[in-house]
Design an enzyme around this catalytic site. Sequence first.
Site, mmCIF file in Angstrom:
data_model
loop_
_atom_site.group_PDB
_atom_site.id
_atom_site.type_symbol
_atom_site.label_atom_id
_atom_site.label_comp_id
_atom_site.label_asym_id
_atom_site.label_seq_id
_atom_site.Cartn_x
_atom_site.Cartn_y
_atom_site.Cartn_z
ATOM 1 N N CYS A 1 10.240 1.434 1.564
ATOM 2 C CA CYS A 1 11.013 0.305 1.762
ATOM 3 C C CYS A 1 12.505 0.969 1.948
ATOM 4 C CB CYS A 1 10.734 -0.528 0.775
ATOM 5 S SG CYS A 1 11.041 0.180 -0.784
ATOM 6 N N TRP B 1 0.713 -1.052 0.038
ATOM 7 C CA TRP B 1 0.099 0.184 -0.068
ATOM 8 C C TRP B 1 0.888 1.225 -0.036
ATOM 9 C CZ3 TRP B 1 1.642 2.434 4.150
ATOM 10 C CH2 TRP B 1 2.173 1.479 5.388
ATOM 11 N N ASN B 2 2.179 1.295 0.193
ATOM 12 C CA ASN B 2 2.790 2.516 0.499
ATOM 13 C C ASN B 2 3.084 3.027 -1.047
ATOM 14 O OD1 ASN B 2 4.797 0.427 -0.476
ATOM 15 N ND2 ASN B 2 6.506 1.286 0.617
ATOM 16 N N GLU C 1 10.684 -8.039 -3.203
ATOM 17 C CA GLU C 1 10.981 -6.875 -2.875
ATOM 18 C C GLU C 1 10.616 -6.574 -1.568
ATOM 19 O OE1 GLU C 1 13.216 -4.989 -4.490
ATOM 20 O OE2 GLU C 1 13.232 -5.964 -6.453
ATOM 21 N N LEU C 2 11.587 -6.657 -0.396
ATOM 22 C CA LEU C 2 11.101 -6.962 1.047
ATOM 23 C C LEU C 2 11.334 -5.631 1.737
ATOM 24 C CD1 LEU C 2 11.629 -10.575 1.382
ATOM 25 C CD2 LEU C 2 9.650 -9.346 0.329
ATOM 26 N N GLU D 1 12.285 -2.896 11.332
ATOM 27 C CA GLU D 1 12.094 -1.797 10.347
ATOM 28 C C GLU D 1 10.908 -0.794 10.874
ATOM 29 O OE1 GLU D 1 9.834 -3.286 6.826
ATOM 30 O OE2 GLU D 1 10.828 -1.527 5.717
ATOM 31 N N GLY E 1 6.426 -6.398 -0.612
ATOM 32 C CA GLY E 1 5.843 -6.414 0.795
ATOM 33 C C GLY E 1 6.804 -6.820 2.056
ATOM 34 N N SER E 2 6.499 -6.839 3.171
ATOM 35 C CA SER E 2 7.254 -7.239 4.013
ATOM 36 C C SER E 2 8.216 -8.247 4.157
ATOM 37 C CB SER E 2 6.409 -7.022 5.512
ATOM 38 O OG SER E 2 5.785 -8.407 5.404
ATOM 39 N N LYS F 1 -2.580 -8.043 -7.808
ATOM 40 C CA LYS F 1 -3.168 -7.881 -6.487
ATOM 41 C C LYS F 1 -2.744 -6.747 -5.609
ATOM 42 C CE LYS F 1 -3.621 -9.110 -2.601
ATOM 43 N NZ LYS F 1 -3.651 -8.134 -1.516
ATOM 44 N N PRO F 2 -3.461 -5.978 -5.680
ATOM 45 C CA PRO F 2 -3.064 -4.612 -5.052
ATOM 46 C C PRO F 2 -3.345 -4.810 -3.440
ATOM 47 C CG PRO F 2 -5.150 -4.122 -6.059
ATOM 48 C CD PRO F 2 -4.772 -5.344 -6.484
ATOM 49 N N ALA F 3 -2.727 -3.958 -2.784
ATOM 50 C CA ALA F 3 -2.937 -4.253 -1.208
ATOM 51 C C ALA F 3 -4.521 -4.059 -0.872
ATOM 52 C CB ALA F 3 -2.194 -3.096 -0.557
HETATM 53 P P1 NAD Z 1 2.441 -6.768 3.359
HETATM 54 O O1 NAD Z 1 3.673 -7.889 3.144
HETATM 55 O O2 NAD Z 1 1.516 -6.885 4.507
HETATM 56 O O3 NAD Z 1 1.650 -6.576 1.956
HETATM 57 C C1 NAD Z 1 2.230 -6.578 0.663
HETATM 58 C C2 NAD Z 1 1.223 -7.309 -0.484
HETATM 59 O O4 NAD Z 1 1.367 -8.585 -0.076
HETATM 60 C C3 NAD Z 1 -0.253 -6.954 -0.249
HETATM 61 O O5 NAD Z 1 -1.062 -6.817 -1.335
HETATM 62 C C4 NAD Z 1 -0.913 -8.074 0.950
HETATM 63 O O6 NAD Z 1 -2.468 -8.103 0.743
HETATM 64 C C5 NAD Z 1 -0.258 -9.266 0.146
HETATM 65 N N1 NAD Z 1 -0.003 -10.387 1.249
HETATM 66 C C6 NAD Z 1 0.054 -10.333 2.578
HETATM 67 N N2 NAD Z 1 0.146 -11.639 3.127
HETATM 68 C C7 NAD Z 1 0.080 -12.559 1.808
HETATM 69 C C8 NAD Z 1 0.168 -13.781 1.719
HETATM 70 N N3 NAD Z 1 0.424 -14.575 2.751
HETATM 71 N N4 NAD Z 1 0.202 -14.159 0.501
HETATM 72 C C9 NAD Z 1 0.183 -13.697 -0.551
HETATM 73 N N5 NAD Z 1 0.106 -12.231 -0.336
HETATM 74 C C10 NAD Z 1 0.152 -11.714 0.698
HETATM 75 O O7 NAD Z 1 3.257 -5.568 3.145
HETATM 76 P P2 NAD Z 1 2.883 -4.073 3.326
HETATM 77 O O8 NAD Z 1 2.590 -3.659 4.910
HETATM 78 O O9 NAD Z 1 1.517 -3.608 2.457
HETATM 79 O O10 NAD Z 1 4.009 -3.131 3.012
HETATM 80 C C11 NAD Z 1 5.010 -2.728 3.622
HETATM 81 C C12 NAD Z 1 6.217 -3.681 3.598
HETATM 82 O O11 NAD Z 1 6.379 -3.767 2.039
HETATM 83 C C13 NAD Z 1 7.436 -2.928 4.415
HETATM 84 O O12 NAD Z 1 7.965 -4.009 4.872
HETATM 85 C C14 NAD Z 1 8.140 -2.292 3.260
HETATM 86 O O13 NAD Z 1 9.549 -2.090 3.535
HETATM 87 C C15 NAD Z 1 8.115 -3.155 2.062
HETATM 88 N N6 NAD Z 1 8.104 -2.884 0.669
HETATM 89 C C16 NAD Z 1 9.530 -2.933 0.016
HETATM 90 C C17 NAD Z 1 9.661 -2.593 -1.269
HETATM 91 C C18 NAD Z 1 11.054 -3.013 -2.003
HETATM 92 O O14 NAD Z 1 10.981 -2.678 -3.074
HETATM 93 N N7 NAD Z 1 11.838 -3.618 -1.284
HETATM 94 C C19 NAD Z 1 8.897 -1.494 -1.576
HETATM 95 C C20 NAD Z 1 7.873 -0.983 -0.876
HETATM 96 C C21 NAD Z 1 7.407 -1.838 0.218
#
Ligand code: NAD
Length: 488
Positions: free
Chosen positions: A283, A150-151, A249-250, A388, A227-228, A174-176
Site C-alpha cells: 500500500c 493478502w499482501n 486502511e486503503l 494504483e 484493503g482496496s 477474516k484473512p484474504a
Molecule cells: P481487497 O480490498 O480486495 O481485500 C481485502 C480484504 O477485504 C480481503 O480479506 C477480502 O476478502 C475482503 N473483502 C473484499 N470485499 C469485501 C466486502 N465486500 N466486504 C467485506 N470484506 C471484503 O484488497 P487486496 O487486493 O487483498 O489488497 C490490496 C489492496 O489493499 C491495495 O489497494 C492496497 O493498497 C491495500 N492495502 C492498504 C494498506 C494500508 O495500510 N493502507 C495496507 C496493505 C494493503
Amino acid sequence: MAKMFVNGQWADASSGETYEVKSPANGNVVDSVPLAGREDVDAAVKAAQAASAAWADTSPDDRAALLRKGIQAVEAQAKEIAALLTAEQGKPLFEASGELHHFLHGMEFYAGMASKIRGAQVPLPPALGKHAYGLVLKRPVGVCAGIVPWNFPLTLMGTKVGPALIAGNAIILKPAKTTPLATLKIIGLLNEAGLPPGVLQCLTGSGSVVGEHLITHPAVRRVALTGSSETGRRVMQLAGPDFKRVTLELGGSDPCIICPDADVKRAVSGVVVGRYWNAGQQCLAVKRLYVFESVYDKFVESLAEKVAGYRVGDGATKPEKPFIRMGPLHTAFQREEIEGQLADAVAKGAKILVGGKRPDDPALASGHFFEPALVADVPEDSKLATEEVFGPVLPVWKVKSLDEAIQKANNSQWGLGSSIWTQNMSWANRAVREIQAGVTWVNQIHYGYDELPFGGTKASGIGHEHGPEAVDYYLENKGAVFGGLDWE
Ligand code: NAD
C-alpha cells in the site's frame, strides 16, 4: 487440511465445504481450508459475545502476559511460519521472515501498551459541589472484526489483533481468501497460550460472504479493514447504517521527491526497497517518482542498474550472488492488471528503461512472474499515473522545482504515504507540511513503524493503525460525574 479457529477449537465450515490455497510461484496446491458461510459467522460472533465480558474484566497485566506467551510460541516456530507464508503468498523467504518479525515486534509493542491505557480525572464547576469532578473511563468496544488483505497477511493481522486484545475486546479475523495459512498457524499458537475460547477467532472464506456478514452482524461493533479503496467504500456503506466504529486502511499512490542535494546512493536504495519489496505489492510503496532535472540522469541510471539486479523466481529459492530475489505477483489478475497499466502508458508514448515483461525461462511459466520495470516519459493521463500500481513498475518524471514536485505529488485521489530525499531542512519541512498524505518520510524508506500512527487521507482511508493511537479505536470513552461530595 487446515481448519478455521472458532470458539477455542479448530473447526470445519458448517457446510463442510473447502477450497484450495495455491502457490503463486507454480500453481501447486499448498493446502485446503474451510469455506466459511453465514452460519459460521453467526457461531463465531456468538462465541465472541459470550467471551467478551469476562475478557474485558481481566487485568491488563494478565492480558499482556497471555499475549507475550503467545508471541514466544510464534517466535519458536518462526522458520516454519515464514516458509508457509512464502508458499501461499509468493514473497521470498527473507521477506516472509522480515514480515513475521515485524508482526512479533508489533505484538510486543501492544503487550507493553496494555498497562498504559488510561482515562482522565477532570475538575468540574463548583456549582456541582465544591470538589465535584468527572472521570473519563476507557471501556472495550466488545466484539470486533478485522479484515486483512493478502499482501502482508501477518503484519496487517497484528495491527488489529494486538490493540483489540490488550484493550479487552474479542476479535474475529477474516484473512484474504488466498492467504489464510500462516495466519491460522499463528491464531492457533496465540490461543494455545491460554486465551479464553471466543476471544480470538479466525474464519476463512470470501469477502462477499464472510466479510459482509461479519460487518453487518448487529453484535459486531467495530470493523477494521485493510484493503482496496473500492472495498473500503463498500465496507463503509455496510457499517454506516448501524453506526459501527470503522477504520479503513486503503490504497495509495505514494509520491517520492528526489531533490538536487539528495544522497543519491541512499535514495536509490530507499526507492528500490520502497517500490520493489514484496514485488511492489505494498500500500505504502513509492508509486510515483519525481526527480529534479539536475540529478535525473545520474539517479535514473543508478536506479535502472539496481532494478536490473533482480532475478524473479520461486521465493523459496535463492538467486546466484549478487542478484536479488523477487517472487511472483500474488495472482494472475494482479499480473494482468500491471501489464494493462504498463501497455496503456507505452501506447501513449512512455519508454520502458528496464524490465516490464514476463520472464523467458519456461521453468517459470506456471507462476505469475513479472520482471520489475522502471518507466520514463509517462503521460500524466495514463493509468500508470492515475491508478494504483500494485506491482513492480515505477514511473519516473523530471521536475524543475519543489513547487512543481509538491503540486504533482498532491495531484492524486490518494494520500497514504510520501517521501522526500534532501539535506535542505526547509524543503523537508515544506514537504511534511504541504504534501497531502498520512505520513511523509524524510530521507527514509517507506515503512510502517509500530511506534507511530499510520493511516491515510483522501481515498486512502480513515483512522489509524500502529502506535498507541490505534488502541483508541478499540475503546469507548464513558464519562462519569461525581457531585454532591461536600454535602453536610
Ligand atoms: P481487497 O480490498 O480486495 O481485500 C481485502 C480484504 O477485504 C480481503 O480479506 C477480502 O476478502 C475482503 N473483502 C473484499 N470485499 C469485501 C466486502 N465486500 N466486504 C467485506 N470484506 C471484503 O484488497 P487486496 O487486493 O487483498 O489488497 C490490496 C489492496 O489493499 C491495495 O489497494 C492496497 O493498497 C491495500 N492495502 C492498504 C494498506 C494500508 O495500510 N493502507 C495496507 C496493505 C494493503
